[in-house]
Structures are given as structure tokens and as C-alpha cells.
Design an enzyme around this catalytic site. Structure first.
Site, PDB file in Angstrom:
ATOM      1  N   GLY A 144       0.778  -1.227   0.000  1.00  0.00           N
ATOM      2  CA  GLY A 144       0.000   0.000   0.000  1.00  0.00           C
ATOM      3  C   GLY A 144       0.810   1.277   0.000  1.00  0.00           C
ATOM      4  N   GLY A 198       3.126   1.937  -2.233  1.00  0.00           N
ATOM      5  CA  GLY A 198       3.612   2.174  -3.584  1.00  0.00           C
ATOM      6  C   GLY A 198       2.924   3.357  -4.241  1.00  0.00           C
ATOM      7  CD  GLN A 199       2.500   5.251 -10.169  1.00  0.00           C
ATOM      8  OE1 GLN A 199       2.771   4.120 -10.552  1.00  0.00           O
ATOM      9  NE2 GLN A 199       2.314   6.255 -10.996  1.00  0.00           N
ATOM     10  CG  ASP A 216       4.703  -1.713   1.496  1.00  0.00           C
ATOM     11  OD1 ASP A 216       5.709  -2.430   1.313  1.00  0.00           O
ATOM     12  OD2 ASP A 216       4.238  -0.964   0.627  1.00  0.00           O
ATOM     13  CB  ILE A 217       7.953  -5.466   3.454  1.00  0.00           C
ATOM     14  CG1 ILE A 217       8.420  -4.914   2.100  1.00  0.00           C
ATOM     15  CG2 ILE A 217       7.104  -6.714   3.264  1.00  0.00           C
ATOM     16  CD1 ILE A 217       9.338  -5.853   1.342  1.00  0.00           C
ATOM     17  CE1 TYR A 261       4.731  -4.926 -12.913  1.00  0.00           C
ATOM     18  CE2 TYR A 261       4.582  -3.984 -15.127  1.00  0.00           C
ATOM     19  CZ  TYR A 261       4.134  -4.060 -13.812  1.00  0.00           C
ATOM     20  OH  TYR A 261       3.079  -3.281 -13.406  1.00  0.00           O
ATOM     21  CE  LYS A 299       1.335  -6.305 -12.567  1.00  0.00           C
ATOM     22  NZ  LYS A 299       0.568  -6.361 -11.305  1.00  0.00           N
TER      23      LYS A 299
END
Length: 359
Positions: free
Chosen positions: A47, A49-50, A72-73, A179, A183
Site C-alpha cells: 500500500g 507504492g505509487q 507493506d514491508i 514483469y 502480469k
């Protein structure tokens, strides 16, 4: 006859071994009213992140602060920590995630955990572990606990053999980055589990997302954020893509709104599990010309980077999001003109508040 096959590891989890009765129960939602899908409580992974913090703010306004848990970590900044529930959670720690889901009576999982392209290409093994093994942890937990699951995809899920103008929801993809491959894997696994077991899996393919709060990290679409900072700081931007490189883009507020509207859409209205969403499509030269309407002194030079240019050339130049518009009423609010005005105003205010000069 003896077999050379090793016995199964008792520590491994196989969600396909669930009883047919359990899976049928999940498919038809014949579960006790207090066990799932009654009151929305969301756990948002990665959470910080961007996209995570902004989405959490929007969800908390609708469902209540305590009903949306960020995880998050990383250590959250003070303002995020004070704004609502936050917990440490590693997507690779299945037991911890299960405890969080059970103890907090989670009904929605929002799975943002992923290593992006630059880091993923530098460490494919780690990207495979986080992007694919982590996804399977989430899929297992969603099935086990009758959760609704949102997993974002991106323009990176397309490849050089994909239709480019426009790219439809259903087409050849075949990306060439770990990546992108992860996805596509997520899209297909979610669709499979929906049709096989009734999992309420939802996925949006995001275009390039532009936000004042995002620090450009060298991604293929990051020039469209960096150019605004450069325009207001030095008046000069060196672009790593060719001036005519067209890519689909979106303002972050449209991205958040699309996500929430999609999550709230009645399942009976959805004809797909993965949808494109679109807002605008522009080139570096077009966004530079729009910025010059506000800052005529902006100078842009072009020094194409071979790697990022080749990736951009393999991606669609436009998304076909007609299915999203038809099925659940998606409509963007920001075009290029509104995007440029908002970004310049926001960055200028931010620099002024920080005591930084404005060109």
C-alpha cells in the site's frame, strides 16, 4: 510396482485439492451471512507504492477508516501511519497473510505487490518469486476465505505482436519482460479460477499513470512525470524517447476512481475479468507543446534510450476500453489539457511549500 516419485511435501499447499463441495459452495456464494461478503473490509498489499495510499484514502472515505487496512514491508511515513490502520505484511508469508485476513474479517484483497520492470529485469529470480509466487499466495487465500480479489495489470502485459492502435481487451499479448509475463500470468490465473471455482477476480490494465506524488524511477512512461518537474525547476528536459512515441496515459485520480468504480460494479454486469481503461494518448512532443502554453521557455531535447525505446515501441499506442465504458460506465475526467494544468499547479505549489525555486 514401486515408483521413483517423491511423496508430496506436507508443507506445500494445493488449493486445487479443496473438496468439490467447498468449491461449489464458493461458486454459488452459499455461505453463512457472517462469513464473507457482508460488510466490506479491505486489505491492501504494498500500500505504500505509487497507487496504494491514494486508493486507500478513497476507499476509507466510502467504507470508513478502520475498514481499509494498508500493508507493506516498509516503514510508513508518519502521515500515512496516522491516517488509518497499517500492518506489516510480506506477500510471501502465507501464514501471516492468513492471520491478517481471518483476524480482521477481510472481504476484499487489493494486491499491488510486484517488482516493476527495471528491478525485475535486474533480478529475474526475485521478480518471479514476488510477482508469481506472491500472486499464488493471494489466489489461494482468496479461494480459501471466499474473498473478492483485485489485481492490477498494466500496459506492460502487451508485447510487440499485440495490436497497437488500438489494443483490445482480448488479443495476443506475449510481453518480453518478466514483469509483463507475470502480469499476463495473473490475468489468466484469475480468469481460470473465476470460471473454474467462481472466484470474484477483477483486474484492470492501467496505462501510464501520472501523479505529482510519484518519484520518477526510470520506467518507460516516467518521462511524462519528469518533464513537469524539469519544466518548473530548470526549464529543460532531456527525453529518453523519440518525440513521436505515442503511449496511453492517465491522471492518477482517474486511475483511483476507475479502480473503485470497478470494484463496486455488480458482478452480473461484468462480461470480462480483465479490462483495459483509457483516458488519453500522447507523445513527448505533444505534452511539451501543451506545457509551453503555460511555460513558453521549456526546452526539450531528445536522446532516445535503446532499451526503453524498444519497450515503448512494443506497447500499444492506444487502449480500446469500450467494454469498460459499456459494462460498468467507465468515463475519464482528465484529458491532456486538464492533466497538464493540474500537474503544473500541484508541482509549483509543492516546490513553493518546500522553499524550492520555480523556473
Amino acid at each position: 510396482k514401486s515408483s521413483s516419485r517423491k511423496p508430496p511435501n506436507p508443507h506445500h499447499r494445493y488449493f486445487f485439492s479443496c473438496s468439490p463441495l467447498l468449491m461449489c459452495t464458493f461458486r454459488n456464494r452459499r455461505v453463512p451471512p457472517d462469513s464473507c461478503c457482508c460488510s466490506d473490509r479491505a486489505l491492501e498489499q504494498s500500500g505504500l507504492g505509487q497507487l496504494g495510499v491514494g486508493l486507500a484514502q478513497m476507499l476509507r472515505k466510502q467504507y470508513g477508516t478502520d475498514n481499509v487496512i494498508l500493508s507493506d514491508i516498509k516503514k510508513p511515513p508518519p502521515d500515512v501511519y496516522k491516517s488509518g490502520p497499517f500492518v506489516y505484511a510480506d506477500v510471501l508469508d502465507y501464514k501471516l497473510l492468513r492471520e491478517l485476513i481471518v483476524n480482521n474479517r477481510i472481504t476484499w484483497l487489493v494486491h499491488y505487490s510486484a517488482l516493476l520492470r527495471p528491478v525485475g529485469e535486474a533480478n529475474v529470480a526475485l521478480a518471479r518469486k514476488i510477482n508469481i509466487t506472491g500472486l499464488h499466495n493471494v489466489l489461494d487465500l482468496a479461494l480459501e476465505n471466499c474473498l473478492r480479489l483485485f489485481v492490477p495489470s498494466t500496459i506492460g502485459a502487451f508485447g510487440p505482436s499485440s495490436p497497437r492502435d488500438p489494443a483490445p481487451d482480448l488479443c495476443v499479448q506475449r510481453p518480453r519482460t518478466i514483469y509483463g509475463v507475470s502480469k499476463v500470468h495473473g490475468e489468466l490465473m484469475g480468469e481460470y479460477l473465476h470460471h473454474k471455482y467462481g472466484l470474484d477476480f477483477r483486474c484492470l490494465r492501467y496505462p501510464g499513470v501520472i501523479s505529482v506524488n510519484t518519484t520518477p524511477g526510470g520506467g518507460t512512461t516516467d518521462y511524462a512525470v519528469q518533464i513537469f518537474h524539469d519544466a518548473l525547476s530548470t526549464g529543460h528536459h532531456e527525453c529518453y524517447l523519440r518525440p513521436e512515441t505515442r503511449l496511453p496515459m492517465m491522471h492518477i485520480s482517474d486511475c483511483h476512481r476507475a479502480t473503485v468504480e470497478f470494484m463496486q460494479a455488480p458482478e452480473c454486469q461484468l462480461t470480462l475479468r480483465t479490462y483495459n481503461i483509457a483516458a488519453m494518448s500522447f507523445t513527448p512532443e505533444e505534452v511539451a507543446q501543451e506545457i509551453r502554453k503555460h511555460l513558453p521557455h521549456l526546452k526539450v531535447t531528445y536522446n532516445p534510450d535503446v532499451v526503453r525505446q524498444s519497450i515503448a515501441d512494443s506497447w500499444p499506442v492506444r487502449f480500446d476500453d469500450s467494454n469498460a465504458r459499456r459494462d460498468w460506465g467507465w468515463t475519464p475526467a482528465y484529458g491532456l489539457e486538464e492533466l497538464v494544468t493540474d500537474m503544473l499547479d500541484s508541482i509549483q505549489n509543492k516546490r513553493t511549500n518546500q522553499g524550492l525555486p520555480v523556473s
